[in-house]
Design an enzyme around this catalytic site. Structure first.
Site, PDB file in Angstrom:
ATOM      1  N   ASP A  73      -3.519  52.678  32.672  1.00 30.86           N
ATOM      2  CA  ASP A  73      -4.211  50.869  32.817  1.00 30.86           C
ATOM      3  C   ASP A  73      -4.271  49.736  30.910  1.00 30.86           C
ATOM      4  O   ASP A  73      -4.038  50.288  29.741  1.00 30.86           O
ATOM      5  CB  ASP A  73      -5.201  50.505  32.922  1.00 30.86           C
ATOM      6  CG  ASP A  73      -6.337  52.016  32.960  1.00 30.86           C
ATOM      7  OD1 ASP A  73      -5.672  52.781  32.543  1.00 30.86           O
ATOM      8  OD2 ASP A  73      -7.438  51.442  33.709  1.00 30.86           O
ATOM      9  N   GLU A 132      -9.124  46.079  34.496  1.00 29.89           N
ATOM     10  CA  GLU A 132     -10.660  45.661  34.580  1.00 29.89           C
ATOM     11  C   GLU A 132     -11.249  44.165  35.967  1.00 29.89           C
ATOM     12  O   GLU A 132     -12.219  44.141  36.207  1.00 29.89           O
ATOM     13  CB  GLU A 132     -11.425  44.734  33.545  1.00 29.89           C
ATOM     14  CG  GLU A 132     -10.629  46.032  32.234  1.00 29.89           C
ATOM     15  CD  GLU A 132     -12.533  47.226  32.560  1.00 29.89           C
ATOM     16  OE1 GLU A 132     -13.265  47.100  33.185  1.00 29.89           O
ATOM     17  OE2 GLU A 132     -11.810  47.992  32.119  1.00 29.89           O
TER      18      GLU A 132
END
Length: 387
Positions: A73, A132
């Protein structure tokens, strides 16, 4: 291949340029620069139409019978860094406070290794934006990023953990991380003077009653063996102490280790809202948003093999872990593609999302070596049913 000092330089370069979900353009450019320095002979790099900051990297195998995926990520957090490092964030108000710079560096190290040591099976690396928030994994999947030749047969990912020693790998069968649901609750009553409460309808009182009743749901309506948490971290109401407010808003998060538990919790919370609306003669509007933040359910076959491999080949660097209530949108990809997520120890006194979070960079090389070893092992499986 990248040396350890070069990998640390990459991590620090990434740390300087944290970017929020779907805004990871500078990060993407740095990744592309580093990828361009690697052996390109068996490598294909592509982007995802509609998800501009994502990257997909495929390394062709020598005798591919399957495709193994690996996800890293990219995004950062709206946190003001207070580390004082010379490589601290240069983007005001943003910080890699969750260690995604470590995740990206490990993935680059893996690509670098396999670009020089061609794998047997195809390897697919997914640099994912928006973990997130805004569920980048779900967005990529729904855009068709994993179709056709880009469909992995299995997929893996790590998350760094400051509570574990440097380079320690930790995993478990079943659920690793909770699923998460954002919840907003709006209360609408009637403003009034503090001296005449009977002529008003106080939404602070209604909102307070709602919070207390939801906690009773956790205590009395959810199986105590099925862990769940409801937290309302933000309450907005009123303007001054002597005016009864007719509006209030709660914002919170629900977490559960099983999707069925989360769905049961949402059902009961809606019932509480309906009861508050009736009992306090007001309007209560509840909005739930889960998106791609499903529980991270490690697939039985791949996880059993991962644990067996680690216990046999890297026993001093492995331990079984307990599930955590942290959320991760890798859970969505695992609901579509079998695979495993695991912790990487980065040993720090400061927790994830802290303004002083400082993962130990000494974890990068061991992580690359262990994961490369495991991925190579996955290419050598002899009989599918025996793994």
């Amino acid at each position: 291949m990248f040396r350890e000092d070069e990998l640390i330089d990459i991590r620090r370069a990434l740390h300087k340029i944290p970017e929020l979900a779907l805004e990871e353009h500078e990060t993407q450019n740095l990744l592309l620069k580093k990828l361009s320095q690697m052996n390109q002979e068996n490598m294909v790099i592509c982007r995802i139409e509609g998800l501009d900051t994502a990257l997909m990297v495929k390394i062709s195998g020598t005798n591919a019978k399957k495709t193994i995926g690996y996800r890293a990520d990219m995004d950062a957090l709206p946190v003001v860094e207070e580390t004082g490092f010379d490589f601290a964030s240069r983007h005001e108000g943003l910080m890699h406070a969750c260690g995604h710079d470590i995740h990206l560096t490990v993935a680059l190290g893996l690509i670098d290794y396999f670009s020089e040591n061609q794998p047997k099976d195809d390897l697919l690396f997914f640099f994912q934006p928006a973990e997130e928030e805004k569920n980048g994994g779900k967005l990529a999947y729904e855009l068709g990023a994993f179709e056709g030749d880009w469909r992995p047969d299995e997929i893996y990912a790590l998350h760094d953990n400051p509570l574990l020693p440097v380079g320690k790998i930790s995993c478990r069968m079943g659920t690793l991380f909770a699923g998460t649901v954002e919840v907003d609750v709006d209360f609408i009553g009637q403003n009034g003077h503090a001296a005449y409460p009977h002529d008003a309808n106080d939404m602070v009182v209604a909102a307070s009653a709602f919070v207390m009743q939801v906690q009773s749901v956790i205590a009395r309506r959810i199986d105590p063996l099925k862990a769940a948490v409801a937290t309302f971290g933000h309450l907005q109401a009123g303007t001054i102490r002597n005016v009864i407010t007719g509006k209030a808003r709660l914002e919170g998060t629900l977490r559960g280790l099983e999707q069925a538990t989360l769905e049961q919790l949402m059902k009961h919370i809606q019932r509480v809202a309906d009861g508050i609306a009736l009992g306090y003669d007001c309007q209560v509007h509840v909005t739930f948003r889960q998106g791609g933040y499903l529980p991270v359910e490690n697939a039985a076959k791949q996880t059993k093999d991962f644990i067996s491999f680690m216990e046999e080949h890297h026993p001093n660097q492995f331990e079984i872990t307990e599930p955590a209530m942290t959320g991760e949108d890798f859970g969505y990809l695992l609901s579509k593609i079998p695979g495993t997520m695991f912790w990487l120890g980065v040993e720090d006194d400061h927790p994830l999302h802290s303004v002083q979070f400082n993962p130990k960079e000494a974890a990068i090389v061991p992580a690359i070596e262990i994961i490369a070893d495991f991925l190579t092992h996955r290419m050598q499986e002899k009989e599918e049913n025996n793994v």
